[in-house]
Design a protein around this motif. Structure first.
Motif, short mmCIF file in Angstrom:
data_model
loop_
_atom_site.label_atom_id
_atom_site.label_comp_id
_atom_site.label_asym_id
_atom_site.label_seq_id
_atom_site.Cartn_x
_atom_site.Cartn_y
_atom_site.Cartn_z
N ILE A 203 55.05 -24.53 -10.96
CA ILE A 203 55.17 -23.88 -10.07
C ILE A 203 55.49 -22.84 -11.14
O ILE A 203 55.81 -21.36 -10.45
CB ILE A 203 56.01 -24.32 -8.75
CG1 ILE A 203 55.27 -24.85 -7.82
CG2 ILE A 203 56.63 -23.08 -7.93
CD1 ILE A 203 53.73 -24.43 -6.85
N SER A 204 57.06 -22.89 -11.85
CA SER A 204 57.70 -22.08 -12.18
C SER A 204 56.83 -21.39 -13.18
O SER A 204 56.68 -20.37 -13.75
CB SER A 204 58.99 -22.28 -13.09
OG SER A 204 59.44 -23.04 -11.80
N ILE A 205 55.85 -22.11 -13.61
CA ILE A 205 54.87 -21.59 -14.66
C ILE A 205 53.65 -20.60 -13.83
O ILE A 205 53.58 -19.78 -14.73
CB ILE A 205 54.32 -22.90 -15.55
CG1 ILE A 205 55.54 -22.96 -16.81
CG2 ILE A 205 53.22 -22.26 -16.14
CD1 ILE A 205 54.43 -24.22 -16.91
N GLY A 206 53.92 -20.76 -12.81
CA GLY A 206 52.81 -19.95 -12.44
C GLY A 206 53.60 -18.54 -11.87
O GLY A 206 52.33 -17.58 -11.76
N ALA B 245 47.05 -13.25 -7.43
CA ALA B 245 46.14 -13.88 -8.00
C ALA B 245 46.30 -15.01 -8.52
O ALA B 245 45.14 -15.94 -8.90
CB ALA B 245 44.86 -12.57 -8.25
N VAL B 246 46.85 -15.24 -9.52
CA VAL B 246 47.43 -15.96 -10.87
C VAL B 246 48.69 -16.93 -10.77
O VAL B 246 48.25 -17.90 -10.59
CB VAL B 246 47.60 -15.15 -12.10
CG1 VAL B 246 46.45 -14.49 -12.76
CG2 VAL B 246 49.35 -14.55 -12.37
N PHE B 247 49.17 -16.70 -9.36
CA PHE B 247 50.48 -17.40 -9.45
C PHE B 247 49.81 -18.92 -8.66
O PHE B 247 50.53 -19.57 -8.79
CB PHE B 247 51.27 -17.18 -7.77
CG PHE B 247 52.07 -18.17 -7.36
CD1 PHE B 247 52.95 -17.73 -8.08
CD2 PHE B 247 52.53 -18.80 -5.98
CE1 PHE B 247 54.29 -18.33 -7.60
CE2 PHE B 247 52.98 -19.69 -6.45
CZ PHE B 247 54.42 -19.32 -6.76
N PRO B 248 48.02 -19.44 -7.79
CA PRO B 248 47.99 -20.47 -7.36
C PRO B 248 48.20 -21.66 -9.22
O PRO B 248 47.70 -23.00 -8.25
CB PRO B 248 46.93 -20.16 -6.87
CG PRO B 248 47.03 -18.82 -6.07
CD PRO B 248 48.10 -18.27 -7.07
N LEU B 249 47.87 -20.95 -9.71
CA LEU B 249 47.74 -21.91 -10.81
C LEU B 249 48.87 -23.26 -11.16
O LEU B 249 48.20 -24.44 -10.91
CB LEU B 249 47.99 -21.76 -12.27
CG LEU B 249 48.54 -21.97 -13.56
CD1 LEU B 249 46.51 -22.54 -13.42
CD2 LEU B 249 48.98 -21.09 -14.48
N GLY B 250 50.61 -22.69 -9.84
CA GLY B 250 50.85 -23.80 -10.25
C GLY B 250 50.66 -25.49 -9.54
O GLY B 250 50.72 -26.30 -9.50
N LEU B 251 50.03 -24.44 -7.74
CA LEU B 251 49.75 -25.87 -6.73
C LEU B 251 48.55 -26.48 -7.41
O LEU B 251 48.38 -27.73 -6.99
CB LEU B 251 49.70 -25.61 -5.95
CG LEU B 251 49.59 -26.05 -4.67
CD1 LEU B 251 50.33 -26.95 -5.02
CD2 LEU B 251 49.10 -25.37 -3.08
#
Length: 262
Positions: free
Chosen positions: A39-42, A67-73
């Motif tokens: 989540i932190s990497i996102g 748009a890029v934050f969902p990478l974490g989940l």
């Protein structure tokens, strides 16, 4: 793309919640660390993408970060990891279905909270502070402004914001349970997570990254973090437990959801 109807998703969520409470503690801690780190990497990616966008672009900068934050989940659901806010939906589904006890629910939440926090601190300190990814130029400004906005929110607005956040995060996990392939899971995750970030709701694990990142930069204190932690944690718990798990348990699992015989 194959998908399950909501009644089937409810059963998948119940089994997932039960499985989460049965993890051995070492496995729970490792997966919780990954959950907090992912989540932190996102969040770090969102800061790096949106911080240097021209002011004239207005709210489009917020959209780029969202748009890029969902990478974490996506990493957590597909790659493997345990996330507190997702567990605040799945484990209560198993609890309401009488598949796990309250003590096992609290045991899971406690250890996932601790391990998510360690994972988030790892990224905030080593990537944000040591490498300097949140402590230079516009990235420092973005990190500090974001963290201040969170800790400056009063108790009840932060609590209600936490509810809104985990209503959407719980739905993202719920929808991911309903997809039967990787592409479907990614799409199911992306829209609700993008939505909560673009709206500006508060996510306790994301806050475990961005507020300490500002602390390591010398801009905030751990008391600021604690004041934010309590209302957001409680709001996230209500959002996942009540607005997703309980609502869908009533609709699809409880006796009242079974049509009476004619």
């Amino acid at each position: 793309m194959a998908y399950y109807p909501p009644k089937k998703i409810a059963q998948v969520a119940i089994e997932a919640g039960k499985t989460k409470t049965e993890l051995p503690l070492p496995q729970m801690l490792v997966l919780g660390f990954l959950g907090g780190a992912f989540i932190s990497i996102g969040y770090l990616l969102a800061i790096r993408v949106s911080a240097d966008v021209p002011h004239e672009w207005g709210s489009f900068a917020s959209f780029l970060g969202a748009a890029v934050f969902p990478l974490g989940l996506i990493l957590i659901i597909i790659g493997g990891g345990e996330l507190l806010t997702g567990n605040m939906m799945a484990v209560p589904m198993a609890f309401l279905a009488k598949r796990v006890t309250l003590s096992r629910l609290l045991h899971n939440w406690f250890w996932i909270t601790i391990s998510n926090f360690i994972g988030a601190l790892f990224v905030a300190y080593f990537f944000g502070h040591v490498v300097g990814l949140t402590e230079t130029g516009p990235y420092l400004e973005k990190t500090v402004l974001t963290a201040h906005a969170k800790v400056d929110t009063a108790f009840w607005p932060a609590f209600i914001s936490g509810i809104g956040c985990n209503w959407l995060v719980g739905l993202a996990v719920w929808l991911a349970y309903g997809a039967d392939d990787i592409g479907g899971k990614i799409l199911a995750i992306w829209f609700p997570i993008m939505g909560f970030v673009a709206i500006g709701f508060q996510h306790i694990v994301a806050n475990m990254f961005v507020i300490p990142a500002a602390i390591f930069a010398g801009e905030l204190t751990w008391m600021d973090f604690l004041r934010n932690f309590v209302p957001v944690y409680l709001g996230n718990a209500v959002g996942g437990f009540v607005f997703v798990a309980m609502v869908y348990w009533i609709a699809y699992v409880s006796r009242s959801s079974v049509p009476a015989d004619k």
